[in-house]
Design a protein around this motif. Structure first.
Motif, PDB file in Angstrom:
ATOM      1  N   GLN A  34       0.819  -1.208   0.000  1.00  0.00           N
ATOM      2  CA  GLN A  34       0.000   0.000   0.000  1.00  0.00           C
ATOM      3  C   GLN A  34       0.856   1.261   0.000  1.00  0.00           C
ATOM      4  OE1 GLN A  34      -3.354   0.047   2.627  1.00  0.00           O
ATOM      5  NE2 GLN A  34      -4.386  -1.420   1.327  1.00  0.00           N
ATOM      6  N   TRP A  88      -7.210   8.384  -6.814  1.00  0.00           N
ATOM      7  CA  TRP A  88      -7.132   6.925  -6.773  1.00  0.00           C
ATOM      8  C   TRP A  88      -7.249   6.487  -5.315  1.00  0.00           C
ATOM      9  CZ3 TRP A  88      -3.550   3.856  -4.230  1.00  0.00           C
ATOM     10  CH2 TRP A  88      -2.468   4.537  -3.669  1.00  0.00           C
ATOM     11  N   SER A  89      -7.703   5.246  -5.125  1.00  0.00           N
ATOM     12  CA  SER A  89      -7.796   4.710  -3.768  1.00  0.00           C
ATOM     13  C   SER A  89      -7.775   3.193  -3.809  1.00  0.00           C
ATOM     14  CB  SER A  89      -9.069   5.200  -3.077  1.00  0.00           C
ATOM     15  OG  SER A  89     -10.216   4.746  -3.781  1.00  0.00           O
ATOM     16  N   TRP A  90      -7.367   2.595  -2.696  1.00  0.00           N
ATOM     17  CA  TRP A  90      -7.405   1.145  -2.564  1.00  0.00           C
ATOM     18  C   TRP A  90      -8.851   0.700  -2.394  1.00  0.00           C
ATOM     19  CZ3 TRP A  90      -3.427  -1.886  -3.594  1.00  0.00           C
ATOM     20  CH2 TRP A  90      -2.141  -1.348  -3.521  1.00  0.00           C
ATOM     21  N   VAL A  91      -9.165  -0.490  -2.901  1.00  0.00           N
ATOM     22  CA  VAL A  91     -10.477  -1.086  -2.685  1.00  0.00           C
ATOM     23  C   VAL A  91     -10.347  -1.988  -1.467  1.00  0.00           C
ATOM     24  CG1 VAL A  91     -12.259  -2.601  -3.617  1.00  0.00           C
ATOM     25  CG2 VAL A  91     -11.075  -0.983  -5.127  1.00  0.00           C
ATOM     26  N   GLY A  92     -10.962  -1.611  -0.362  1.00  0.00           N
ATOM     27  CA  GLY A  92     -10.870  -2.384   0.867  1.00  0.00           C
ATOM     28  C   GLY A  92      -9.459  -2.404   1.432  1.00  0.00           C
ATOM     29  N   GLN A  97      -6.440  -4.428  -5.737  1.00  0.00           N
ATOM     30  CA  GLN A  97      -7.302  -3.597  -6.572  1.00  0.00           C
ATOM     31  C   GLN A  97      -7.345  -2.162  -6.057  1.00  0.00           C
ATOM     32  OE1 GLN A  97     -11.591  -4.497  -7.014  1.00  0.00           O
ATOM     33  NE2 GLN A  97     -11.129  -4.590  -9.191  1.00  0.00           N
ATOM     34  N   ILE A  98      -7.285  -1.230  -7.024  1.00  0.00           N
ATOM     35  CA  ILE A  98      -7.474   0.183  -6.738  1.00  0.00           C
ATOM     36  C   ILE A  98      -8.609   0.687  -7.621  1.00  0.00           C
ATOM     37  CG2 ILE A  98      -5.092   0.608  -6.015  1.00  0.00           C
ATOM     38  CD1 ILE A  98      -4.546   1.861  -8.752  1.00  0.00           C
ATOM     39  N   THR A  99      -9.112   1.856  -7.284  1.00  0.00           N
ATOM     40  CA  THR A  99     -10.123   2.509  -8.100  1.00  0.00           C
ATOM     41  C   THR A  99      -9.546   3.839  -8.559  1.00  0.00           C
ATOM     42  OG1 THR A  99     -11.916   1.502  -6.861  1.00  0.00           O
ATOM     43  CG2 THR A  99     -12.461   3.447  -8.132  1.00  0.00           C
ATOM     44  N   ASP A 103     -14.521   5.422 -10.215  1.00  0.00           N
ATOM     45  CA  ASP A 103     -15.418   4.583 -11.016  1.00  0.00           C
ATOM     46  C   ASP A 103     -14.730   3.539 -11.881  1.00  0.00           C
ATOM     47  OD1 ASP A 103     -14.321   6.158 -13.030  1.00  0.00           O
ATOM     48  OD2 ASP A 103     -16.227   6.521 -14.025  1.00  0.00           O
ATOM     49  N   PRO A 105     -12.396   0.339 -11.751  1.00  0.00           N
ATOM     50  CA  PRO A 105     -11.636  -0.642 -10.977  1.00  0.00           C
ATOM     51  C   PRO A 105     -10.411  -1.116 -11.754  1.00  0.00           C
ATOM     52  CG  PRO A 105     -13.705  -1.593 -11.757  1.00  0.00           C
ATOM     53  CD  PRO A 105     -13.667  -0.179 -12.227  1.00  0.00           C
ATOM     54  N   THR A 107      -7.223  -3.856 -11.476  1.00  0.00           N
ATOM     55  CA  THR A 107      -6.667  -5.020 -10.786  1.00  0.00           C
ATOM     56  C   THR A 107      -5.144  -4.976 -10.858  1.00  0.00           C
ATOM     57  OG1 THR A 107      -8.610  -6.334 -11.314  1.00  0.00           O
ATOM     58  CG2 THR A 107      -6.608  -7.546 -10.730  1.00  0.00           C
TER      59      THR A 107
END
Length: 147
Positions: A34, A88-92, A97-99, A103, A105, A107
């Motif tokens: 991260q 941008w941000s991490w998914v969970g 995965q980032i977003t 909107d 996604p 991988t």
């Protein structure tokens, strides 16, 4: 007696060698993915951009993406794949995965200290008039090098 000594010494040497080589296997893996992703990534000599499996790297020569600590990014020569800047941000809590821009996604296929390989699908849901067009629809794979 010598035979036992040589066998024991050989066994100790073998165990040491195996332990040493296995300890070196993860040298390129980031300690904290991260944090490791937060840097500037570029196409580089071994990098590529593929659209639906076809190599389209020549369309993105000098592509650079900088993922900043504050959740923003900047790009150059990303054409219509990414905006010149955005978020941008991490998914969970996972690191696979980032977003992008809330909107899209993305991988993460591989993340090491020197390599970032990502994949995403640019579909109708992610096309917007501000920076993306139907011409870029498809599945993309990017292999980038740390700058």
């Amino acid at each position: 007696m010598k035979k036992v000594f040589y066998r024991a010494a050989s066994l100790i040497a073998l165990v040491w060698l195996l332990a040493w080589t296995s300890a070196c296997d993860d040298d390129d893996k980031p300690a904290n993915p991260q944090e490791q992703i937060k840097k500037t990534w570029r196409i580089g000599a071994a990098g590529f951009v593929k659209k639906d499996g076809a190599n389209v790297t020549s369309e993105y020569i000098n592509l650079v993406i900088t993922l900043n600590n504050d959740g923003t990014y900047q790009t150059s020569n990303a054409k219509k794949l990414f905006f010149p800047s955005g978020s941008w941000s991490w998914v969970g809590t996972d690191t696979n995965q980032i977003t992008i821009d809330g909107d899209l996604p993305v991988t993460i296929i591989e993340l090491t200290k020197s390599t970032l390989r990502i994949e995403f699908v640019m579909d109708e849901d992610h096309v917007n008039a501000a920076g993306r067009a139907k011409a870029v629809l498809g599945t993309y794979q990017l292999s980038l090098e740390a700058q």
